[in-house]
Write an enzyme that holds these catalytic residues in place. Structure first.
Site, PDB file in Angstrom:
ATOM      1  N   ASP A 336      17.964  55.584   3.096  1.00  0.00           N
ATOM      2  CA  ASP A 336      17.640  54.214   2.691  1.00  0.00           C
ATOM      3  C   ASP A 336      16.778  53.585   3.789  1.00  0.00           C
ATOM      4  O   ASP A 336      16.449  54.248   4.775  1.00  0.00           O
ATOM      5  CB  ASP A 336      18.922  53.402   2.467  1.00  0.00           C
ATOM      6  CG  ASP A 336      19.715  53.189   3.757  1.00  0.00           C
ATOM      7  OD1 ASP A 336      19.311  53.723   4.817  1.00  0.00           O
ATOM      8  OD2 ASP A 336      20.740  52.492   3.708  1.00  0.00           O
ATOM      9  N   ASP A 338      16.857  50.200   6.314  1.00  0.00           N
ATOM     10  CA  ASP A 338      17.720  49.109   6.766  1.00  0.00           C
ATOM     11  C   ASP A 338      16.904  48.091   7.557  1.00  0.00           C
ATOM     12  O   ASP A 338      16.208  48.471   8.501  1.00  0.00           O
ATOM     13  CB  ASP A 338      18.828  49.661   7.672  1.00  0.00           C
ATOM     14  CG  ASP A 338      19.586  50.819   7.033  1.00  0.00           C
ATOM     15  OD1 ASP A 338      20.360  50.556   6.109  1.00  0.00           O
ATOM     16  OD2 ASP A 338      19.390  51.981   7.464  1.00  0.00           O
ATOM     17  N   ASP A 425      18.580  48.092   2.426  1.00  0.00           N
ATOM     18  CA  ASP A 425      19.658  47.191   2.869  1.00  0.00           C
ATOM     19  C   ASP A 425      19.049  46.092   3.730  1.00  0.00           C
ATOM     20  O   ASP A 425      18.265  46.376   4.642  1.00  0.00           O
ATOM     21  CB  ASP A 425      20.696  47.944   3.724  1.00  0.00           C
ATOM     22  CG  ASP A 425      21.544  48.903   2.899  1.00  0.00           C
ATOM     23  OD1 ASP A 425      21.489  48.825   1.655  1.00  0.00           O
ATOM     24  OD2 ASP A 425      22.256  49.727   3.517  1.00  0.00           O
TER      25      ASP A 425
END
Ligand code: DCT
Ligand code: MG
Length: 501
Positions: A336, A338, A425
């Protein structure tokens, strides 16, 4: 539909190596002359790397002379390499870049010589290590049991062992057996920090965190080339199934185990089973599985940063956006992206993430969002449990990233689409909590765990993503930067790229 099979989830085998180097052809980068140190690298690997570099237009010299600009060594600890270099009697050795193989591989990937940074250099040791300390045959002295006292780069010289230990750890994670899981993770982490490959079991005698089970696995690999225990797990249907199930966003070991016990064995069976109720996160996890099960590249992470920067800039021109997680530690790929978002001034971050989410939605690029309002309250701090998520305003997103927005990517059509779903995120701590949040979100998870353990056991302090509390004096210790936190803890500063524990 679900093209990521177990074989792509499991590690790939090494390719066979060439045995004789290609002659020099076209030279694209005349300002750089590479010399590959054969000691420890071996002749066949050296030939292979020479051919690779020459095919990309690099000048590689087989003779070490003052013409060389970059000396590249692999698995050579500084205290062995430097005396050898000094024996070679090269004029102006001080002007030559002495670098680790990481510089070479990154340059190969970039297709050009990249600038030499501090982390690439093999520094000349100022003092020779004392041979009388530590176990007599172990080359590694004073390795700490805490990851926050070790420097762990991405250049893992003991992958053959750490891959095996990570499989064992993961297998225990699936049955939620925390103790043994952590034991193998810690052992793998110690090996990842070593500056050279382990050549014999004697090398690692006396190192911390290596229990009898770990030693048995390593012994097996030395004797047979692999561990029978690990091979057994890798071919175990239960392990293989849980690995696939937990690769879905929103599916943890508990849910995976429940599906396995129902007799389900692949993702198609899950989506077509009407008795299974998926939550909102899992629905998104299945819907975008093909994209989000693939690694996110650094270029894609940068493209996401541009999008978020533009949007957040509309909320406040003073907002700062910091890439954290694995990418901050120098990783080229992650699962992902962040980001930490902050606005200077008390309470100025209020409403920031809902505004970002709204705008992503109105631009038609928000595929999934889970927003968590801040529950941050300094009076309830610090928290004793590491696992507890922090209390900052945050959101877990899936965004639509257009291929044309990614540097170096053509707007190619893949599966009839010109975009890729990416997991993002965002965390928005109050500005005065920035250093703690940055340290916490930079990882790695084991590095964070050991920082907290070190603070508690060695310093009688409590550290989390919000604060550092000194239990001896009953005070909160203030920090503007990560360096301040390391100083409070009495630790040498560890750079983000050295936190890949
Ligand atoms: N983190 C934390 N508390 C948790 C989980 C994570 O403090 N309960 C920290 C450690 C790493 C960081 O947040 C980002 O988490 P991930 O994205 O899961 O890890 P990563 O290192 O960025 O891994 P990847 O490169 O695969 O995204
Ligand atoms: Mg990450």
């Amino acid at each position: 539909m679900f093209q990521t099979t177990l074989s792509t989830l499991l590690r790939k085998r090494r390719q066979p190596e060439l045995t004789c180097a290609q002659p020099q052809k076209e030279m694209k980068f005349r300002e750089v002359t590479v010399y590959l140190v054969e000691r420890r690298m071996g002749n066949s690997r050296r030939n292979f790397l020479t051919s690779l570099a020459r095919s990309k237009g690099f000048c590689v010299d087989n003779i070490l002379s003052s013409k060389v600009t970059h000396i590249v060594a692999e698995d050579n600890p500084a205290h062995e390499l430097w005396p050898w270099l000094q024996e070679q009697d090269i004029t102006d050795l001080g002007k030559i870049n002495v670098v680790d193989i990481a510089w070479f591989t990154q340059s190969m990937r970039a297709g050009r010589p990249i600038p030499v940074e501090a982390q690439h250099r093999i520094q000349k040791p100022s003092v020779q290590p004392k041979p009388e300390a530590g176990p007599p045959d172990s080359p590694w002295l004073n390795v700490s049991q805490y990851a926050c006292q070790r420097r762990t780069t991405l250049n893992n010289r003991n992958k053959i062992f750490t891959d095996a230990l990570d499989v064992l750890a993961e297998n225990y994670e699936f049955i939620e057996s925390i103790g043994p899981c952590l034991g193998f993770r810690r052992a793998a982490s110690v090996l990842k920090s070593l500056p050279a490959p382990v050549r014999s079991i004697k090398d690692i005698e006396g190192l911390p965190c290596l229990g009898p089970d770990t030693m048995a696995v390593i012994q097996d690999i030395f004797e047979c080339g692999s561990s029978s225990k690990v091979e057994e797990i890798l071919t175990d249907e239960r392990y293989q199934t849980l690995k696939i199930f937990t690769s879905v966003f929103g599916v943890g070991p508990k849910t995976a185990e429940k599906w396995y016990r129902k007799g389900l064995r692949n993702l198609e069976q899950i989506v077509s089973d009407s008795s299974i109720h998926l939550n909102k996160m899992q629905i998104a996890g299945f819907k975008y599985y093909e994209d989000i099960s693939k690694p996110v590249s650094k270029a894609e992470a940068e493209a996401v940063r541009h999008i978020i920067e533009e949007i957040a800039g509309c909320f406040s021109p003073d907002v700062t956006i910091t890439l954290t997680g694995g990418f901050r530690r120098g990783k080229e790929f992650g699962h992902d992206v962040d980001f930490l978002l902050t606005v200077p001034g008390p309470g100025k971050e209020d409403g920031l993430l809902p505004a970002v989410i709204d705008r992503l939605r109105s631009q038609g690029i928000l595929l999934y969002s889970d927003f968590q309002e801040s529950t941050f309250d300094l009076s309830s701090l610090p928290c004793r449990r590491f696992e507890t998520m922090d209390h900052f305003q945050k959101c877990f997103l899936i965004v639509k990233l257009k291929k044309e927005q990614v540097a170096g990517q053509q707007a190619e059509q893949r599966c009839g689409r010109d975009w890729k779903a990416v997991r993002v995120d965002l965390v928005a701590p109050p500005a005065e909590r920035y250093a703690f949040a940055l340290l916490g979100w930079s990882g790695s998870t084991l590095f964070e765990r050991d920082l907290r353990r070190f603070a508690r056991l060695e310093r009688n302090m409590l550290l989390d993503n919000h604060a550092l509390f000194d239990k001896t004096t009953n005070t909160f210790l203030q920090a503007k930067t990560e360096e301040d936190i390391f100083i409070h803890l009495g630790l040498d500063y560890i750079e983000p790229w050295q936190r890949n524990a």
